[in-house]
Write an enzyme that holds these catalytic residues in place. Structure first.
Site, PDB file in Angstrom:
ATOM      1  N   HIS A 358      48.289  56.565  42.554  1.00  0.00           N
ATOM      2  CA  HIS A 358      47.865  55.205  42.921  1.00  0.00           C
ATOM      3  C   HIS A 358      46.453  55.121  43.473  1.00  0.00           C
ATOM      4  O   HIS A 358      46.041  54.049  43.934  1.00  0.00           O
ATOM      5  CB  HIS A 358      48.798  54.612  43.980  1.00  0.00           C
ATOM      6  CG  HIS A 358      50.173  54.334  43.494  1.00  0.00           C
ATOM      7  ND1 HIS A 358      50.559  53.131  42.952  1.00  0.00           N
ATOM      8  CD2 HIS A 358      51.270  55.120  43.461  1.00  0.00           C
ATOM      9  CE1 HIS A 358      51.835  53.181  42.617  1.00  0.00           C
ATOM     10  NE2 HIS A 358      52.299  54.379  42.910  1.00  0.00           N
ATOM     11  N   LYS A 546      43.820  41.191  51.327  1.00  0.00           N
ATOM     12  CA  LYS A 546      44.196  42.554  50.952  1.00  0.00           C
ATOM     13  C   LYS A 546      43.910  43.436  52.153  1.00  0.00           C
ATOM     14  O   LYS A 546      43.295  42.988  53.115  1.00  0.00           O
ATOM     15  CB  LYS A 546      43.393  43.033  49.734  1.00  0.00           C
ATOM     16  CG  LYS A 546      41.885  42.766  49.874  1.00  0.00           C
ATOM     17  CD  LYS A 546      41.092  43.263  48.681  1.00  0.00           C
ATOM     18  CE  LYS A 546      41.064  42.332  47.496  1.00  0.00           C
ATOM     19  NZ  LYS A 546      41.853  42.766  46.368  1.00  0.00           N
ATOM     20  N   ARG A 547      44.324  44.700  52.099  1.00  0.00           N
ATOM     21  CA  ARG A 547      43.991  45.591  53.207  1.00  0.00           C
ATOM     22  C   ARG A 547      42.474  45.670  53.382  1.00  0.00           C
ATOM     23  O   ARG A 547      41.718  45.537  52.422  1.00  0.00           O
ATOM     24  CB  ARG A 547      44.562  46.988  52.948  1.00  0.00           C
ATOM     25  CG  ARG A 547      46.025  47.090  53.254  1.00  0.00           C
ATOM     26  CD  ARG A 547      46.330  46.711  54.689  1.00  0.00           C
ATOM     27  NE  ARG A 547      45.878  47.743  55.600  1.00  0.00           N
ATOM     28  CZ  ARG A 547      46.652  48.665  56.138  1.00  0.00           C
ATOM     29  NH1 ARG A 547      47.951  48.678  55.891  1.00  0.00           N
ATOM     30  NH2 ARG A 547      46.152  49.578  56.943  1.00  0.00           N
ATOM     31  N   LYS A 552      36.929  48.041  49.205  1.00  0.00           N
ATOM     32  CA  LYS A 552      37.309  46.702  48.757  1.00  0.00           C
ATOM     33  C   LYS A 552      36.208  45.671  49.050  1.00  0.00           C
ATOM     34  O   LYS A 552      36.233  44.556  48.567  1.00  0.00           O
ATOM     35  CB  LYS A 552      38.627  46.279  49.402  1.00  0.00           C
ATOM     36  CG  LYS A 552      39.814  47.137  48.960  1.00  0.00           C
ATOM     37  CD  LYS A 552      41.096  46.727  49.687  1.00  0.00           C
ATOM     38  CE  LYS A 552      42.257  47.674  49.442  1.00  0.00           C
ATOM     39  NZ  LYS A 552      42.899  47.472  48.122  1.00  0.00           N
ATOM     40  N   THR A 654      46.977  44.315  42.655  1.00  0.00           N
ATOM     41  CA  THR A 654      48.089  43.487  42.182  1.00  0.00           C
ATOM     42  C   THR A 654      47.946  42.068  42.723  1.00  0.00           C
ATOM     43  O   THR A 654      48.453  41.123  42.117  1.00  0.00           O
ATOM     44  CB  THR A 654      49.453  44.067  42.625  1.00  0.00           C
ATOM     45  OG1 THR A 654      49.366  44.468  43.998  1.00  0.00           O
ATOM     46  CG2 THR A 654      49.825  45.257  41.788  1.00  0.00           C
ATOM     47  N   LYS A 658      48.610  38.047  41.180  1.00  0.00           N
ATOM     48  CA  LYS A 658      49.311  36.950  41.871  1.00  0.00           C
ATOM     49  C   LYS A 658      48.436  35.701  41.898  1.00  0.00           C
ATOM     50  O   LYS A 658      48.914  34.576  41.687  1.00  0.00           O
ATOM     51  CB  LYS A 658      49.708  37.394  43.285  1.00  0.00           C
ATOM     52  CG  LYS A 658      50.714  38.558  43.271  1.00  0.00           C
ATOM     53  CD  LYS A 658      50.819  39.307  44.602  1.00  0.00           C
ATOM     54  CE  LYS A 658      51.506  40.660  44.378  1.00  0.00           C
ATOM     55  NZ  LYS A 658      51.425  41.559  45.561  1.00  0.00           N
TER      56      LYS A 658
HETATM   57  C1  26V Z   1      48.054  56.606  50.834  1.00  0.00           C
HETATM   58  C2  26V Z   1      48.161  57.327  51.953  1.00  0.00           C
HETATM   59  C3  26V Z   1      47.492  58.615  51.998  1.00  0.00           C
HETATM   60  C4  26V Z   1      48.179  59.530  52.924  1.00  0.00           C
HETATM   61  C5  26V Z   1      48.418  58.903  54.249  1.00  0.00           C
HETATM   62  C6  26V Z   1      49.053  57.552  54.229  1.00  0.00           C
HETATM   63  C7  26V Z   1      48.907  56.826  52.995  1.00  0.00           C
HETATM   64  C8  26V Z   1      49.532  55.595  52.885  1.00  0.00           C
HETATM   65  C9  26V Z   1      49.409  54.898  51.748  1.00  0.00           C
HETATM   66  C10 26V Z   1      48.675  55.389  50.730  1.00  0.00           C
HETATM   67  C11 26V Z   1      48.634  54.597  49.529  1.00  0.00           C
HETATM   68  C12 26V Z   1      47.308  54.470  49.006  1.00  0.00           C
HETATM   69  C13 26V Z   1      47.438  54.185  47.631  1.00  0.00           C
HETATM   70  C14 26V Z   1      47.636  52.736  47.368  1.00  0.00           C
HETATM   71  O1  26V Z   1      48.195  51.924  48.068  1.00  0.00           O
HETATM   72  N1  26V Z   1      47.172  52.427  46.234  1.00  0.00           N
HETATM   73  C15 26V Z   1      47.233  51.111  45.724  1.00  0.00           C
HETATM   74  O2  26V Z   1      48.332  51.071  44.839  1.00  0.00           O
HETATM   75  C16 26V Z   1      48.467  49.815  44.241  1.00  0.00           C
HETATM   76  C17 26V Z   1      49.721  49.866  43.409  1.00  0.00           C
HETATM   77  O3  26V Z   1      49.574  50.771  42.381  1.00  0.00           O
HETATM   78  C18 26V Z   1      47.239  49.490  43.440  1.00  0.00           C
HETATM   79  O4  26V Z   1      47.390  48.200  42.904  1.00  0.00           O
HETATM   80  C19 26V Z   1      45.997  49.528  44.302  1.00  0.00           C
HETATM   81  O5  26V Z   1      44.844  49.367  43.530  1.00  0.00           O
HETATM   82  C20 26V Z   1      45.933  50.852  45.013  1.00  0.00           C
HETATM   83  O6  26V Z   1      44.874  50.869  45.961  1.00  0.00           O
END
Ligand code: 26V
Length: 821
Positions: A358, A546-547, A552, A654, A658
């Site tokens: 992701h 968004k976050r 971003k 995403t 929306k």
């Molecule tokens: C990553 C990590 C890294 C380790 C520590 C904690 C933590 C928590 C969450 C994440 C997730 C990061 C990846 C993420 O959210 N990606 C997003 O995924 C969406 C669904 O596929 C995508 O639409 C977004 O572009 C993407 O940033």
């Protein structure tokens, strides 16, 4: 469309009965929260019958099931969504009216179950909705965090984090399943014994353990009686205090186990895209993975004697690398508990596990120090070592004596365990989440792996559920769509293309613009009540929610607002269409630059919103505590969708989908799924600007660019940047925004200045914003584009995404559930 199970009179009676049983209250003297609980239990009553019927059918048919393993599920509220999927929303709304209550305000009593950070967690929730709706057996497996994503308060312009006590009133939709409790072991040592046939047995000793207890939350399919479960695990101590035990060792151990149980599921890590390498997080990962897998294997064995056939009935999808310990854990179960050989276990594991990537942000890559990993999970570490050893033999066979390849591909290297490498090597599928993202994985980030195992790589462009984000979130537009093309779009969003013929229809244009206006009124009211700011519903609602993350580029957005304001001050009589800039974003609690950006947005809002001399032509609003529930309302009210990430950095996005589905036009870079959005709707119905992903990557490979050239040559940009450090927005502390200024112009921590190409893209962005303004002046043209955006959103249903996962990765069997009359 009418669901008999929700017949009005009997439903009202059940609500009243529930109030009596639960609270000893009549409807007249119950609180709103009590009404919410009573209504929810009445709804759950119907759901349970379908849930049981679904179980029976699964029992009979024994279909292949997906286990979607994820640290995060950002579900949003359950009541409204369940009613939507039961096709009973209108019916129940009327019943509640008759009881003297507004269903929407009852819905507001439900806390937002926020067991996720952002995109990845919300995607998991959309996927579960689609799986149930399409009739596929699925479990979502995760953690029942006692505290979900923090509640954001804005005080004096700063973000404060307040604990999210989502369980304080109990969760009417969950069911505790103590019968499936399992023990999870941490630490200790491994002793090897040989059995009579000389086979090695691995015995974990001196470990600490906790009990994992599952809670199931029903996931209701749309109008099909299918109910799957989100299974989230709670931790309890194995042996509660033995008060009669005076043995000091026992006492300490009991306290330790109690603490472990309490801390392990205490809180969701509020990081998004940043790996802090915390020990507790690895504990969380192993905790829910071991519990979910033990249960999945046990369930399989209830029906099957031959464990070798597991991959015919079960597939595990790893939602990013966070659940990757599933791979060695499955190996452990198969070898140490089921007595299989390495080769047998490896064959099963590699046919049962698939991995989704992701993000390409390097800060997000999960790597664990060997010391920590092997101490916490000694047996799991042994298995990872062996996977690595065997893999490096493969690498050497393919690239003899090539240390470069080993360095780039090893699972264990430089004292660290690399979870992405483990997932790629051991899974049968690796997918990205939008076409561009998958291409970047194949050609850059994971190039070496792609060259060695190209057959594993595939793309699954993300999607969203139209049931929550149109049918529930924007009822007026949903009705309008149904009036024009019927209601098939609810379960087949490709139908929405049929709206395109109304793009030039004057009446349709007016209706769509009017619905947008009504939704803007609803948001304006929310802003008045929550921010005390008056916004003009006739202004352009330009929205970025968004976050908060540097990539971003919320900073680009607010710098441009500062620039527009400068222009209005310099040329008070210039032509200018009124604009409302709306932001919503949580920053990770420890992410300084992100938090400072929030403060900047609020500081700019304070100055501009209170400037009497600009006649309210610009307003800036920061929406506190952005979350799924207010998101639904925000999308419905937006004209412009800000998708302005540095190209190549946003894997998909995403929110962009929306907005589109709700008729907003995209202002964005060619990044993530924006590329495919533009492809569907046509570039003339979006506002695209800025560096391409290739250009960004080229600059990065050259070591960046020099933002000073831009600073020196562009006086508009220079003026805005100087306002960051001359106290224009922070007179009492002129240095307040110095770090943001430095991040754009000076190399910090040996990094490059302006890592995210904000200044490089600024001019193009400002120019695209001008195009937005001119397009909006042409009301017919805008309405036409808006309708075409809605009509073009068909591809972005999570139903389409899930169908692709099923056809190309999971190969699940469909189920049909019939309810007795
Ligand atoms: C990553 C990590 C890294 C380790 C520590 C904690 C933590 C928590 C969450 C994440 C997730 C990061 C990846 C993420 O959210 N990606 C997003 O995924 C969406 C669904 O596929 C995508 O639409 C977004 O572009 C993407 O940033």
């Amino acid at each position: 469309m009418y669901n008999k199970a929700f017949e009005k009179e009997s439903f009202k009676k059940e609500v009243k009965d529930n109030l009596k049983i639960l609270y000893r209250k009549t409807i007249e003297d119950a609180t709103k929260q009590q009404i919410f609980q009573a209504v929810s239990y009445a709804v759950k009553d119907v759901i349970i019958d379908q849930w049981m019927a679904t179980q029976k059918q699964i029992e009979k048919q024994d279909p292949k099931t997906v286990y979607y393993l994820s640290m995060e599920f950002l579900m949003g509220r359950a009541l409204g969504n369940s009613l939507i999927n039961e096709r009973a929303f209108t019916e129940v709304k009327e019943a509640m009216d008759e009881l003297g209550f507004d269903l929407n305000s009852i819905e507001d009593e439900e806390p937002d179950p926020a067991l996720g950070n952002g995109g990845l967690g919300r995607l998991a929730a959309c996927f579960l909705d689609s799986l149930s709706t399409m009739g596929y057996p699925a479990y979502g497996c995760g953690i029942r965090y006692r505290y979900g994503m923090f509640e954001q308060k804005i005080e004096n312009g700063y973000q404060l984090e307040v604990p999210d006590m989502w369980l304080k009133n109990g969760n009417p939709f969950e069911m505790k399943r103590p019968e499936y409790a399992t023990e999870i072991r941490f630490g200790g040592t491994i002793r090897v014994e040989r059995d009579c046939q000389g086979r090695e047995k691995f015995i974990q000793e001196n470990y600490q353990s906790v009990n994992a207890i599952p809670y199931d939350i029903p996931i209701v399919g749309y109008g099909n009686n299918v109910v799957n479960a989100l299974r989230i695990w709670d931790a309890e101590a194995i042996n509660t205090f033995q008060l009669d035990s005076f043995d000091k060792g026992d006492y300490n151990k009991a306290v330790e186990q109690q603490n472990l149980a309490q801390t392990i599921v205490e809180v969701l890590y509020p990081n998004d895209n940043h790996n802090a390498g915390k020990e507790l997080r690895l504990k969380q990962q192993y905790f829910f993975i071991s519990a979910s897998l033990q249960r999945a294997v046990a369930k399989f064995k209830e029906k099957h004697d031959d464990i070798h056939r597991l991959p015919e009935k079960v597939v595990f999808q790893l939602n990013d690398t966070h659940p990757t310990v599933a791979i060695p854990e499955l190996m452990r179960i198969l070898m140490d508990e089921e007595g299989l050989t390495w080769n047998e276990a490896w064959d099963i594991t590699t046919r049962a596990c698939a991995y989704t990537n992701h993000t390409i942000m390097s800060e997000a890559l999960e790597k664990w120090p060997i010391e920590l990993f092997s101490r916490l999970l000694p047996r799991i570490y042994q298995i990872v070592e062996e996977i690595n050893r065997r893999f490096l033999i493969e690498v050497d066979r393919r690239y003899p004596c090539n240390q470069e390849k080993v360095k780039k591909m090893a699972i264990i290297y430089d004292g660290q365990v690399k979870m992405a490498h483990l997932a790629i090597v051991s899974g049968f599928s690796v997918n990205g989440v939008a076409r561009l993202h998958t291409e970047i994985l194949k050609n850059q980030e994971l190039k070496d792996f792609y060259e060695m195992m190209p057959q594993k790589f595939n793309n699954k462009t993300n999607g969203i559920t139209q049931r929550r984000f149109l049918l529930h979130g924007n009822p007026m537009l949903a009705d309008w769509v149904t009036d024009h093309i019927g209601n098939d779009w609810i379960t087949d969003l490709s139908q929405i293309r049929k709206l395109a013929i109304y793009a030039d229809d004057k009446k349709a244009q007016q209706e769509v613009m009017n619905i947008k206006y009504q939704n803007k009124l609803r948001l304006a009211k929310y802003i008045r009540e929550h921010n005390g700011i008056e916004v003009d519903p006739r202004s352009i609602f330009d929205v970025q929610v968004k976050r908060l993350h540097e990539y971003k580029r919320q900073l680009l957005n607010i710098l441009h607002v500062m620039h527009l304001y400068n222009q209005l001050k310099e040329h008070p009589d210039m032509e200018f269409y009124p604009r409302t800039f709306i932001f919503g974003a949580k920053a990770a609690a420890g992410y300084r630059t992100a938090k400072l950006t929030i403060k900047l947005i609020n500081a700019v809002a304070d100055v501009i919103n209170n400037d009497k001399n600009i006649g309210g032509r610009i307003k800036v609003v920061f929406i506190e505590n952005y979350r799924v529930s207010n998101a639904e309302m925000i999308f419905a009210a937006s004209d412009v969708s800000e998708q302005i990430s540095t190209a190549s950095k946003e894997a998909s996005g995403t929110g962009n989908m929306k907005f589109m589905l709700n008729g907003a036009l995209t202002l964005g870079t060619m990044d993530g799924a924006n590329v495919e959005i533009v492809e569907e709707v046509g570039e003339e119905h979006a506002f695209i600007f800025g560096l391409s992903a290739d250009e960004v990557i080229r600059f990065e490979n050259q070591g960046g660019y020099n933002p000073m050239d831009i600073f020196n040559n562009d006086q508009d940009i220079r003026k805005v940047l100087m306002q960051l450090i001359n106290g224009y927005y922070s007179p009492r502390d002129p240095e307040l925004f110095r770090d943001l200024y430095d991040s754009l112009l000076n190399s910090r921590n040996c990094g490059r200045p302006d890592t995210y190409f904000i200044l490089k893209d600024f001019k193009a962005y400002a120019e695209a914003q001008k195009r937005v303004e001119w397009a909006y002046r042409n009301e017919e043209g805008w309405a036409r584009s808006s309708i075409l955006n809605i009509a073009g959103a068909g591809k972005f249903s999570s139903d389409r995404t899930i169908q692709e996962y099923i056809d190309e990765i999971w190969h699940l069997d469909k189920i049909r559930v019939e309810m007795p009359e």
